[in-house]
Design a protein around this motif. Structure first.
Motif, PDB file in Angstrom:
ATOM      1  N   ARG A 173       0.841  -1.214   0.000  1.00 36.17           N
ATOM      2  CA  ARG A 173       0.000   0.000   0.000  1.00 36.17           C
ATOM      3  C   ARG A 173       0.862   1.245   0.000  1.00 36.17           C
ATOM      4  O   ARG A 173       0.546   2.222  -0.662  1.00 36.17           O
ATOM      5  N   GLY A 174       1.867   1.237   0.745  1.00 36.06           N
ATOM      6  CA  GLY A 174       2.745   2.397   0.794  1.00 36.06           C
ATOM      7  C   GLY A 174       3.367   2.673  -0.548  1.00 36.06           C
ATOM      8  O   GLY A 174       3.435   3.817  -0.998  1.00 36.06           O
ATOM      9  N   ILE A 175       3.840   1.649  -1.207  1.00 31.40           N
ATOM     10  CA  ILE A 175       4.471   1.818  -2.514  1.00 31.40           C
ATOM     11  C   ILE A 175       3.446   2.312  -3.529  1.00 31.40           C
ATOM     12  O   ILE A 175       3.691   3.254  -4.283  1.00 31.40           O
ATOM     13  N   VAL A 176       2.263   1.678  -3.528  1.00 28.29           N
ATOM     14  CA  VAL A 176       1.226   2.040  -4.498  1.00 28.29           C
ATOM     15  C   VAL A 176       0.745   3.457  -4.250  1.00 28.29           C
ATOM     16  O   VAL A 176       0.611   4.258  -5.181  1.00 28.29           O
ATOM     17  N   ASP A 177       0.505   3.798  -2.992  1.00 27.40           N
ATOM     18  CA  ASP A 177       0.028   5.154  -2.698  1.00 27.40           C
ATOM     19  C   ASP A 177       1.070   6.192  -3.086  1.00 27.40           C
ATOM     20  O   ASP A 177       0.742   7.237  -3.640  1.00 27.40           O
ATOM     21  N   ARG A 178       2.336   5.909  -2.797  1.00 27.56           N
ATOM     22  CA  ARG A 178       3.391   6.848  -3.148  1.00 27.56           C
ATOM     23  C   ARG A 178       3.493   6.985  -4.667  1.00 27.56           C
ATOM     24  O   ARG A 178       3.596   8.081  -5.199  1.00 27.56           O
ATOM     25  N   PHE A 179       3.379   5.885  -5.385  1.00 28.88           N
ATOM     26  CA  PHE A 179       3.469   5.907  -6.843  1.00 28.88           C
ATOM     27  C   PHE A 179       2.306   6.687  -7.448  1.00 28.88           C
ATOM     28  O   PHE A 179       2.500   7.509  -8.329  1.00 28.88           O
ATOM     29  N   LEU A 180       1.127   6.436  -6.938  1.00 30.12           N
ATOM     30  CA  LEU A 180      -0.050   7.141  -7.476  1.00 30.12           C
ATOM     31  C   LEU A 180      -0.009   8.618  -7.138  1.00 30.12           C
ATOM     32  O   LEU A 180      -0.409   9.462  -7.940  1.00 30.12           O
ATOM     33  N   ALA A 181       0.469   8.976  -5.961  1.00 24.93           N
ATOM     34  CA  ALA A 181       0.585  10.380  -5.593  1.00 24.93           C
ATOM     35  C   ALA A 181       1.578  11.082  -6.507  1.00 24.93           C
ATOM     36  O   ALA A 181       1.350  12.203  -6.960  1.00 24.93           O
ATOM     37  N   GLU A 182       2.708  10.411  -6.799  1.00 28.30           N
ATOM     38  CA  GLU A 182       3.686  10.990  -7.707  1.00 28.30           C
ATOM     39  C   GLU A 182       3.097  11.111  -9.109  1.00 28.30           C
ATOM     40  O   GLU A 182       3.328  12.079  -9.817  1.00 28.30           O
ATOM     41  N   LEU A 183       2.302  10.106  -9.488  1.00 30.78           N
ATOM     42  CA  LEU A 183       1.694  10.114 -10.814  1.00 30.78           C
ATOM     43  C   LEU A 183       0.693  11.255 -10.939  1.00 30.78           C
ATOM     44  O   LEU A 183       0.666  11.959 -11.952  1.00 30.78           O
ATOM     45  N   GLU A 184      -0.100  11.464  -9.907  1.00 30.20           N
ATOM     46  CA  GLU A 184      -1.092  12.552  -9.923  1.00 30.20           C
ATOM     47  C   GLU A 184      -0.416  13.908  -9.860  1.00 30.20           C
ATOM     48  O   GLU A 184      -0.878  14.871 -10.456  1.00 30.20           O
ATOM     49  N   ALA A 185       0.663  14.001  -9.156  1.00 30.36           N
ATOM     50  CA  ALA A 185       1.375  15.270  -9.038  1.00 30.36           C
ATOM     51  C   ALA A 185       2.156  15.577 -10.318  1.00 30.36           C
ATOM     52  O   ALA A 185       2.511  16.712 -10.576  1.00 30.36           O
ATOM     53  N   GLY A 186       2.422  14.575 -11.090  1.00 26.55           N
ATOM     54  CA  GLY A 186       3.157  14.786 -12.339  1.00 26.55           C
ATOM     55  C   GLY A 186       4.644  14.714 -12.137  1.00 26.55           C
ATOM     56  O   GLY A 186       5.424  15.165 -12.973  1.00 26.55           O
ATOM     57  N   ASP A 187       5.107  14.153 -11.021  1.00 23.97           N
ATOM     58  CA  ASP A 187       6.533  14.055 -10.729  1.00 23.97           C
ATOM     59  C   ASP A 187       7.175  12.859 -11.432  1.00 23.97           C
ATOM     60  O   ASP A 187       8.381  12.815 -11.614  1.00 23.97           O
ATOM     61  N   VAL A 188       6.404  11.917 -11.830  1.00 23.84           N
ATOM     62  CA  VAL A 188       6.954  10.722 -12.468  1.00 23.84           C
ATOM     63  C   VAL A 188       7.058  11.001 -13.956  1.00 23.84           C
ATOM     64  O   VAL A 188       6.093  11.388 -14.586  1.00 23.84           O
ATOM     65  N   LYS A 189       8.259  10.786 -14.474  1.00 24.89           N
ATOM     66  CA  LYS A 189       8.481  10.992 -15.893  1.00 24.89           C
ATOM     67  C   LYS A 189       8.804   9.643 -16.495  1.00 24.89           C
ATOM     68  O   LYS A 189       9.535   8.849 -15.914  1.00 24.89           O
ATOM     69  N   PRO A 190       8.260   9.392 -17.631  1.00 23.60           N
ATOM     70  CA  PRO A 190       8.536   8.097 -18.229  1.00 23.60           C
ATOM     71  C   PRO A 190      10.013   7.974 -18.639  1.00 23.60           C
ATOM     72  O   PRO A 190      10.618   8.935 -19.100  1.00 23.60           O
TER      73      PRO A 190
END
Length: 192
Positions: free
Chosen positions: A168-185
């Motif tokens: 859950r921690g990993i998924v929540d952190r990943f989704l939060a980064e994804l929603e914030a736009g911090d994750v770049k492909p």
């Protein structure tokens, strides 16, 4: 002899026959008495009765005419009253029609208001339902993305990420980064 018989025939009861157009004096007296009696009867009995009948007929005719005039006046008054009542009834009917139109317009306006309110309520309920379904879809999608991400990450890392808290921690952190736009492909494939 012939003259004696002519003279004897010319005289009857002492009245000379030389005046054949003159009546006998006894007939004259009886005629005058009969005329006087008839005159008196007519004057005292017949003429007053005829005058009474004439007066009654005159009164009846005049009364009939007066009654006819009164009846005509009553008929005229009844006609005027009827026309007044008819005009009043027409005015009342017009007033009732106008009230019915106003009530109809008020009912239509009220029904429109109710319909608009009901439409707004239905629209609001539909928006809420859509929002709830969207939220539910987001939660399901997150759950599904998290599960798929964990499975994928477990395969890539080679380590089990089955621990639920960790997962859950990993998924929540990943989704939060994804929603914030911090994750770049990252490009995978050329550099690896």
């Amino acid at each position: 002899m012939i003259t004696a018989s002519v003279v004897a025939a010319g005289e009857t009861n002492g009245f000379p026959s030389g005046f054949p157009l003159l009546p006998h004096p006894a007939e004259m007296i009886v005629g005058v008495i009969a005329f006087a009696i008839l005159y008196w009867l007519y004057k005292t009995k017949v003429v007053p009765r005829m005058e009474e009948v004439y007066a009654e007929r005159t009164a009846a005719i005049e009364g009939g005419m007066q009654q006819a005039e009164e009846a005509q006046q009553q008929a005229q008054a009844a006609l005027e009253q009827y026309q007044a009542q008819l005009a009043e009834a027409r005015a009342e009917a017009a007033r009732i029609r106008e009230e019915a139109r106003e009530q109809g317009a008020a009912i239509v306006a009220e029904m429109r208001g109710h319909a608009q309110t009901e439409a707004a309520r239905i629209t609001e309920a539909a928006h809420k339902q859509i929002e709830a379904e969207r939220q539910q879809a987001v939660v399901q999608l997150r759950s599904e993305v998290g599960r798929l991400s964990t499975d994928l990450a477990s395969r890539i890392v080679g380590e089990s990420l089955e621990d639920e808290a960790r997962q859950r921690g990993i998924v929540d952190r990943f989704l939060a980064e994804l929603e914030a736009g911090d994750v770049k492909p990252e490009k995978v494939g050329e550099g690896a």
